[in-house]
Design a protein around this motif. Sequence first.
Motif: not given
Length: 216
Positions: A125, A143, A153
């Motif tokens: 992420r 994210r 998210y």
Amino acid sequence: TENVSFIEAVEILAREVGMPMPARDPQAQQKTDRRAALAEVLEQAVRFYRMSLQQQAAGPARDYLQRRGLGGDALERFEIGFAPEGNALFAHLTGKGVEAQMIIDAGLAARPDDGRAPYDRFRGRIMFPIRDGRGRCISFGGRAMDPNARAKYLNGPETELFDKGRSLYNHAPAREAAGKGLPLIVAEGYMDVIALAVAGFEAAVAPLGRAVTEDQ
């Protein structure tokens, strides 16, 4: 001049001259020390994620950020990083002598119910540090780069430092900007706030995965 509360102003002045804030009682001091220790673990994570964004595995993340118009200045200003796959952060922090339970208590790792070893909460992420009104890192938002991830998210869990209903993304810079007369803008998420701030609307904030609360 900085649009902070009285106690926060005292803390800023004390920090500038190297004076400790007097604790009200031993329990309060213990709580303060504990929070400071957790915040330091999170700061180590900020540095690790920022370093990881420069690694080869973060190529797709860098490409995505570039497509979204985030240049080097924005990446630096908002301290954007990358969480590698696997348990890279947990291995890094424990290798630096951080206790496993502190990593878990900071919201960076979780311990499975079946007793297996703790694992990183954030993997694969783009990472956005979340700071409080005093500038301390209190959690992260991430994210996912995998389009099939269950959550696009993901925010850190509630901890001793992080209360989602009382926290805002970009809190301290937005408060300072609003105090100078810039209009306050409440946006939906991290990328919206960053885009607004880069465009000159620096008093922009976002709630963290829930509706705006009275406290916020």
